[in-house]
Design an enzyme around this catalytic site. Structure first.
Site, PDB file in Angstrom:
ATOM      1  N   GLU A  93      42.498  35.655  48.792  1.00 25.82           N
ATOM      2  CA  GLU A  93      42.875  34.254  48.699  1.00 25.82           C
ATOM      3  C   GLU A  93      41.978  33.364  49.574  1.00 25.82           C
ATOM      4  O   GLU A  93      41.532  32.318  49.166  1.00 25.82           O
ATOM      5  CB  GLU A  93      44.341  34.123  49.147  1.00 25.82           C
ATOM      6  CG  GLU A  93      44.869  32.709  49.185  1.00 25.82           C
ATOM      7  CD  GLU A  93      45.333  32.237  47.821  1.00 25.82           C
ATOM      8  OE1 GLU A  93      45.330  33.059  46.890  1.00 25.82           O
ATOM      9  OE2 GLU A  93      45.678  31.057  47.709  1.00 25.82           O
ATOM     10  N   ASP A  94      41.730  33.806  50.802  1.00 28.17           N
ATOM     11  CA  ASP A  94      41.124  32.905  51.795  1.00 28.17           C
ATOM     12  C   ASP A  94      39.680  33.201  52.174  1.00 28.17           C
ATOM     13  O   ASP A  94      39.085  32.449  52.930  1.00 28.17           O
ATOM     14  CB  ASP A  94      41.942  32.938  53.105  1.00 28.17           C
ATOM     15  CG  ASP A  94      43.363  32.451  52.903  1.00 28.17           C
ATOM     16  OD1 ASP A  94      43.582  31.729  51.920  1.00 28.17           O
ATOM     17  OD2 ASP A  94      44.234  32.802  53.710  1.00 28.17           O
TER      18      ASP A  94
END
Ligand code: MN
Length: 740
Positions: A93-94
């Site tokens: 996700e990051d």
């Protein structure tokens, strides 16, 4: 970052390693060959990927995945795969790492779980999309791999534990979501310890004053409670020793949230809650003697203290659907105090605290119970598959089923089925089979004929009566409580409507032909608009059931070629879209200031919770009625904040003594002569409060009353309530939501 201008990187590195080793220690019990290397690999990849990131608190980001992994291993009892995935849960996700990288480095299983975690991560961070749709997405992952949800719960738990450093509006939103969905979900999965902590933390951030008050009172009463428990268990201990049972006795206070819940729902003050704690007796005994030994302990306890006959709960013979097993009784203890005693084995205790995941360790007798969990997951999957159900409805229905207590009922052949409390004969029919539900005309409960809407009780034996002529009806939706039955009925009604619409379409086509009007999509839509109906489907349906007079087609043909009237188009363009409204309000200010100039911004105080100055409040942008102000503890607040975060605006009160606001007070007590007079005197003369309405009911010497008054703010309100409490005969005074 701002908080630590000088960061000691060496010290941080040491701390990271220390935390990593603590994680390994927790995992050690269940490590198999190669596991340690896998965990190390995941840790190093995560450390590298997050190396430049920090949490809101300023701490290195890696603390978070390590903590989540530790919760998975220690508090949920998950194994290496989950620990690996927890360490990597925010990586895709990051950071720049992709799912394919994960697949290459670890494997399909890990990639799949992380994919699930990534897909649902929007649930917390995104503030602009429909939360409900996200919740639904999250639940969909349940059917793939339950570990996704378990890791997500660990993630949420750690975020709640570290919520302190977030901004107030984020805190409220995250805490509301937690109470609204995550805590019930943890409950349904049997993770009691996590559920309680999520609830307590949720309360801490949504109603911090109440939370701290209860916390303090619990601490103050702790020595007294200990003394009482010690006295209570003396004779039990002796008898257990004599019986040569291996045991442990705990006296634990109930969670702050459950005490709060009791205060709120029962309307009793903290001091009057008798079951602030439960005594738990945990015995160590082989699996085949569990049941007999638990009842032996029950027999010993009740040798010394009288049990309340209504308060015996045997969840050993029939475990709860979330797997909970225990024997509960409430007995009359010393000093005339009721005491709840929970009797269970060590295995049952583990299961109750950690849920099924921990249970998977006990493979010997896992079969039956694991299949109960699977049965539940199967039902959820089925629900999720029902195609067009509105996501919000779904979450509502789904939530009902998370919270509900359960009842056990039997089929005519003696097969046991679990249903939520308040389930009806119709719910039962749909539980048996969709076809049975759809054709249900009534039931026999314990051989007695009852209607579809009959609520069932534990132990009922139910025989469904069907008829081929029966069809699901609109009002059935009011007779059922299970999400499954609701979804099935809605589907059937939709199907029915479709079929009807098809008939209507043919009728309309004949009419069009008759009037020499082309039966084209365009003409049909024009006619629908002419009749002010939202869709062609609705038009056909109304034709079919005779709600629409076909003579109007003639008028339509007559008016069709006239100039389109301006009036018809106007109202639609005048109403701004919700998006416009939200951006308008947001554009004006970040924070609504209430009370200073009631006429400047268009807002209303919501009647469902009647906020007054001093209350913690927020604004909610409605479609038709401008901004509505709700209390943070409004009965509807959790749902609004969880589902429509993007329509929430921050709001606060200006100090304000000139205006008055409507609020409600509930009073009860013993009916004494002149009581109503005394109460009204206090309200009108002593404090100069305006009273809007007052109503009292008396019943055999007791009374209950509701008073609506105009007050300036919460201080004013509290002082009024304190005065009322001093009126002779008054037993309880509480503020109420709304005007009821
Ligand atoms: Mn996370």
């Amino acid at each position: 970052m701002e908080k630590n201008p000088v960061i000691d990187l060496e010290a941080e590195k040491k701390e990271i390693l220390k935390r990593y080793r603590a994680l390994l220690t927790v995992c050690r019990r269940r490590l198999e060959k190669g596991d340690k290397e896998l965990i190390r690999k995941a840790f190093e990849i995560s450390l590298e990927a997050h190396k430049d990131m920090r949490r809101k608190s300023g701490e290195p980001y890696i603390y978070h995945p390590i903590a989540v992994a530790q919760i998975c291993a220690e508090e949920i009892g998950l194994g290496t795969t989950s620990v690996v995935c927890a360490l990597l849960h925010d990586v895709v996700e990051d950071t720049d790492l992709t799912l394919e990288d994960i697949r290459g480095l670890f494997g399909d299983k890990e990639a799949k779980i992380i994919d699930g975690l990534t897909k649902i991560s929007g649930v917390f961070d995104q503030s602009s999309s429909l939360q409900a749709e996200n919740f639904r997405k999250m639940l969909l992952t349940l059917s793939d791999d339950i570990r996704v949800i378990l890791i997500k719960l660990a993630d949420r738990l750690h975020n709640m534990r570290t919520l302190e450093s977030m901004a107030r509006d984020k805190q409220l939103k995250i805490a509301s979501e937690t109470l609204y969905l995550y805590a019930p979900l943890a409950h349904r999965l049997g993770l009691n310890a996590i559920k309680s902590e999520l609830e307590d933390l949720g309360l801490k951030y949504t109603e911090s004053e109440v939370y701290h008050e209860i916390e303090q009172k619990l601490a103050e009463s702790d020595p007294e409670r200990r003394k009482f428990i010690n006295k209570f268990i003396v004779p039990i201990k002796e008898a257990l020793d004599e019986a040569e049972l291996k045991y442990k006795i705990l006296g634990r206070p109930k969670s702050i949230f459950s005490i709060y819940h009791k205060i709120k729902t029962k309307g009793v003050p903290f001091e009057e809650i008798y079951d602030l704690f439960a005594v738990r007796i945990i015995i160590d005994t082989p699996v085949d003697r569990e049941k007999a030994d638990c009842w032996r302990v029950y027999s010993i306890v009740t040798d010394f203290y009288h049990p309340s006959p209504e308060r015996l709960r045997d969840w050993i013979s029939t475990p709860k659907a979330n797997g909970y097993e225990s024997l509960h009784t409430t007995v009359m203890g010393p000093d005339g105090k009721w005491v709840e005693v929970q009797i269970r084995t060590h295995r049952m205790d583990e299961l109750a605290e950690k849920g099924y995941a921990a249970h998977w360790k006990y493979k010997e007798d896992g079969e039956e119970r694991e299949s109960q969990l699977e049965e539940w997951i199967r039902k959820i999957r089925e629900l999720l598959e029902s195609p067009e159900q509105n996501a919000l409805d779904f979450i509502d229905d789904f939530k009902l089923n998370l919270f509900a207590e359960e009842i056990f009922v039997f089929t005519p052949k003696g097969e046991m089925r679990t249903l939520p409390a308040n389930a009806t004969a119709l719910d039962f029919a749909f539980d048996v089979h969709t076809k049975v539900g759809e054709k249900c005309i009534g039931a026999k409960v314990n051989h007695k004929l009852v209607p579809l809407s009959h609520p069932l009780k534990s132990g009922d034996q139910v025989e469904v009566l069907t008829s081929v002529k029966q069809h699901p009806k609109e009002d059935w939706l009011g007779y059922v409580v299970t999400a499954r039955a609701k979804a099935k009925i809605k589907n059937a009604l939709k199907e029915e409507k479709k079929k009807k619409a098809e008939e209507g379409r043919e009728m309309l086509e004949r009419k069009f032909n008759h009037l020499k009007l082309d039966f084209t999509v365009q003409n049909i839509n024009l006619y629908a608009t002419y009749m002010k109906l939202p869709s062609a489907q609705e038009l056909f349906f109304r034709v079919a059931i005779g709600m629409l007079d076909l003579k109007t087609v003639k008028n339509f043909v007559r008016d069709k070629d006239k100039k389109p009237s301006k009036q018809a188009a106007k109202p639609e363009s005048k109403q701004p879209s919700l998006e416009q409204m939200v951006s308008n309000v947001r554009g004006k200010s970040d924070m609504l200031i209430l009370g200073e100039s009631l006429d400047k911004i268009d807002y209303k105080l919501s009647p469902c919770c009647t906020p007054i100055p001093g209350d913690d409040v927020f604004g909610f942008i409605t479609i038709n009625e401008g901004i509505k102000i709700h209390r943070v503890n409004c009965p509807n607040a959790l749902a609004l904040m969880s589902n429509y975060a993007y329509r929430i605006v921050k709001a606060k009160w200006m100090s304000q003594e000139l205006l008055s606001f409507l609020a409600g007070i509930h009073i009860s007590g013993i009916d004494e002569i002149g009581l109503v007079n005394n109460i009204t005197k206090i309200i009108s003369s002593e404090l100069n409060v305006n009273m809007r309405s007052i109503s009292f009911d008396t019943n055999d010497g007791t009374f209950e009353g509701t008073i609506m008054v105009f007050v300036h703010d919460t201080k004013h309100m509290t002082s009024l309530m304190n005065k009322l409490r001093k009126v002779p005969g008054v037993v309880s005074v509480t503020r109420i939501d709304g005007k009821s």
